[in-house]
Design a protein around this motif. Structure first.
Motif, PDB file in Angstrom:
ATOM      1  N   SER A  34      59.866  75.647  88.268  1.00  0.00           N
ATOM      2  CA  SER A  34      60.802  76.154  89.277  1.00  0.00           C
ATOM      3  C   SER A  34      61.886  77.001  88.643  1.00  0.00           C
ATOM      4  O   SER A  34      62.345  76.720  87.525  1.00  0.00           O
ATOM      5  CB  SER A  34      61.462  74.994  90.035  1.00  0.00           C
ATOM      6  N   GLN A  83      58.638  82.147 102.607  1.00  0.00           N
ATOM      7  CA  GLN A  83      59.406  81.244 103.463  1.00  0.00           C
ATOM      8  C   GLN A  83      58.909  81.321 104.899  1.00  0.00           C
ATOM      9  O   GLN A  83      58.759  80.308 105.578  1.00  0.00           O
ATOM     10  CB  GLN A  83      60.895  81.583 103.393  1.00  0.00           C
ATOM     11  N   GLU A 160      60.768  79.986  98.224  1.00  0.00           N
ATOM     12  CA  GLU A 160      61.576  79.134  99.103  1.00  0.00           C
ATOM     13  C   GLU A 160      60.818  78.753 100.371  1.00  0.00           C
ATOM     14  O   GLU A 160      61.309  78.949 101.493  1.00  0.00           O
ATOM     15  CB  GLU A 160      62.909  79.816  99.439  1.00  0.00           C
ATOM     16  N   GLY A 163      62.502  76.500 103.242  1.00  0.00           N
ATOM     17  CA  GLY A 163      63.807  76.878 103.776  1.00  0.00           C
ATOM     18  C   GLY A 163      63.906  76.847 105.289  1.00  0.00           C
ATOM     19  O   GLY A 163      64.980  76.603 105.835  1.00  0.00           O
ATOM     20  N   ARG A 170      61.626  68.708 105.454  1.00  0.00           N
ATOM     21  CA  ARG A 170      61.792  69.273 104.117  1.00  0.00           C
ATOM     22  C   ARG A 170      61.711  68.176 103.053  1.00  0.00           C
ATOM     23  O   ARG A 170      61.103  68.366 101.997  1.00  0.00           O
ATOM     24  CB  ARG A 170      63.131  70.009 104.042  1.00  0.00           C
ATOM     25  N   LYS A 174      58.636  67.929 100.075  1.00  0.00           N
ATOM     26  CA  LYS A 174      58.844  67.937  98.619  1.00  0.00           C
ATOM     27  C   LYS A 174      57.764  67.112  97.935  1.00  0.00           C
ATOM     28  O   LYS A 174      57.159  67.534  96.938  1.00  0.00           O
ATOM     29  CB  LYS A 174      60.217  67.365  98.272  1.00  0.00           C
ATOM     30  N   TYR A 190      57.828  78.197  91.547  1.00  0.00           N
ATOM     31  CA  TYR A 190      58.577  77.944  92.779  1.00  0.00           C
ATOM     32  C   TYR A 190      60.007  78.427  92.596  1.00  0.00           C
ATOM     33  O   TYR A 190      60.631  78.145  91.567  1.00  0.00           O
ATOM     34  CB  TYR A 190      58.557  76.433  93.018  1.00  0.00           C
ATOM     35  N   THR A 192      63.938  78.530  94.305  1.00  0.00           N
ATOM     36  CA  THR A 192      64.754  77.848  95.301  1.00  0.00           C
ATOM     37  C   THR A 192      66.221  77.878  94.883  1.00  0.00           C
ATOM     38  O   THR A 192      66.542  78.025  93.702  1.00  0.00           O
ATOM     39  CB  THR A 192      64.301  76.383  95.468  1.00  0.00           C
ATOM     40  N   ASP A 194      67.868  75.255  96.199  1.00  0.00           N
ATOM     41  CA  ASP A 194      68.086  73.847  96.516  1.00  0.00           C
ATOM     42  C   ASP A 194      67.757  72.996  95.294  1.00  0.00           C
ATOM     43  O   ASP A 194      66.602  72.843  94.914  1.00  0.00           O
ATOM     44  CB  ASP A 194      67.193  73.444  97.699  1.00  0.00           C
ATOM     45  N   GLU A 197      65.119  70.129  95.678  1.00  0.00           N
ATOM     46  CA  GLU A 197      63.723  70.560  95.663  1.00  0.00           C
ATOM     47  C   GLU A 197      63.233  70.719  94.226  1.00  0.00           C
ATOM     48  O   GLU A 197      62.155  70.239  93.855  1.00  0.00           O
ATOM     49  CB  GLU A 197      63.568  71.883  96.403  1.00  0.00           C
TER      50      GLU A 197
END
Length: 366
Positions: A34, A83, A160, A163, A170, A174, A190, A192, A194, A197
């Motif tokens: 990520s 997304q 994302e 999102g 969500r 994960k 990935y 993100t 977040d 995540e």
């Protein structure tokens, strides 16, 4: 072992603006990697360069050891989940998943077999005849991944993809995404903003800021052993103070904040000296709470105050504690023992933590 994806000295400029600067990393086969960072940090630009939608200003991108510079997006062994999933509403699920295979000229029998195999892997067997609008958000997410995976890419890029989902879905996705990655045994890259995540799903994470990688490592490395003030503040929740170093002995320092609070922390080998401005970070879960100050006598950071806010979230509940002088407010995790289950705004409490839980950096980090 040859990495599935390798980016070397990757740089992208748009006129006078440098969006990505000298970024290098490798992604081993079958791993979940990520790129985590705030909006505008350059992570989407990296993704678009890997996919072939943008060409780098400098550097190289290799997939399975072969450079893909100047290779058209549809000729690269990668696929991408956006997304906004862009499933075709006029097609049923099987037709959506088999779309890319039809474009490749595969015969119907093979397409049917591959679509059925993909539906089994994503845990949705037998739904091929259903329409897109008959599926839940999580099911659509899995179908979008299956549509990519039937093409057997070396690397799957995910921009994302969670999102647009509601919070509860969500959280569930994960876990499901990590399971899908293992089921397909394909390298996932990935991006993100977040942190949750990235921490939950990834084997390795790169934290990005202002076009560069601040740190790469496992979720544990980034959370417990940050290498910069930005990483310490961005990954996970934390209390942050800035002040002046008044004493340093080995790894231990004493710092006086702008509001006059004396704190003790640790440099963890970083170069800090008397008189310097420094940031100190303390995780809410590192702070202990007690009704009696004597119970915290073994800590070298101790503050008495009152609860200013209760942030109730079940087992993850927290409080904000205002110091007696009203100058500081500290976020503290409530213990799961239930001892403080009736705590309320205005209650008097005592908090404390060990000096080695205070992670210190030179001031000036973001």
């Amino acid at each position: 072992m040859t990495p599935d994806l390798e980016c070397s000295a990757l740089t992208k400029r748009f006129g006078d603006t440098t969006a990505v600067e000298n970024v290098s990393f490798q992604v081993p086969p079958g791993s979940f990697f990520s790129i985590l960072g705030p909006s505008g940090c350059g992570k989407t630009t990296i993704m678009r360069m890997i996919a072939g939608f943008l060409e780098p200003s400098e550097g190289d991108i290799r997939i399975k050891g072969k450079s893909v510079l100047n290779v058209a997006p549809n000729k690269r062994p990668v696929n991408m989940v956006f997304q906004h999933l862009a499933l075709f509403p006029m097609m049923n699920i099987a037709e959506n998943i088999g779309y890319g295979l039809r474009r490749q000229g595969m015969d119907k029998t093979q397409i049917g077999r591959k679509v059925d195999e993909a539906l089994d892997r994503i845990g949705l067997p037998g739904i091929g005849s259903r329409k897109v609008d008959e599926l839940s958000g999580g099911q659509k997410q899995r179908v979008a991944i299956a549509r990519c995976m039937v093409l057997e890419p070396d690397v799957l890029l995910l921009d994302e993809p969670l999102g647009a989902l509601d919070l509860k879905l969500r959280e569930r996705m994960k876990v499901e995404l990590k399971s899908l990655q293992a089921a397909f045994d394909t390298t996932f890259v990935y991006i993100t903003h977040d942190q949750s995540e990235a921490l939950v799903m990834s084997d390795n994470i790169a934290v990005m800021n202002n076009g560069q990688f601040e740190q790469m490592g496992s979720g544990q490395d980034l959370y417990y052993r940050p290498e910069s003030a930005f990483v310490a503040g961005f990954v996970g929740d934390t209390n942050r103070w800035q002040g002046k170093v008044t004493r340093k002995e080995g790894d231990a320092i004493e710092l006086v904040t702008e509001n006059g609070l004396t704190l003790r922390g640790a440099t963890h080998g970083r170069d800090l000296s008397d008189g310097q401005q420094a940031d100190v970070f303390v995780r809410p879960e590192a702070i202990r709470i007690a009704h009696d100050a004597a119970d915290l006598a073994h800590f070298d950071n101790r503050i008495s105050g009152r609860v200013t806010s209760l942030l109730f979230n079940g087992a993850a509940s927290r409080i904000l504690v205002g110091s007696e002088d009203g100058r500081e407010e500290i976020e503290v995790n409530l213990p799961q023992s239930g001892e403080f289950s009736s705590i309320a705004k205005g209650d008097a409490v005592h908090i404390g933590w060990a000096s080695d839980q205070g992670n210190c950096f030179k001031a000036g980090g973001n």
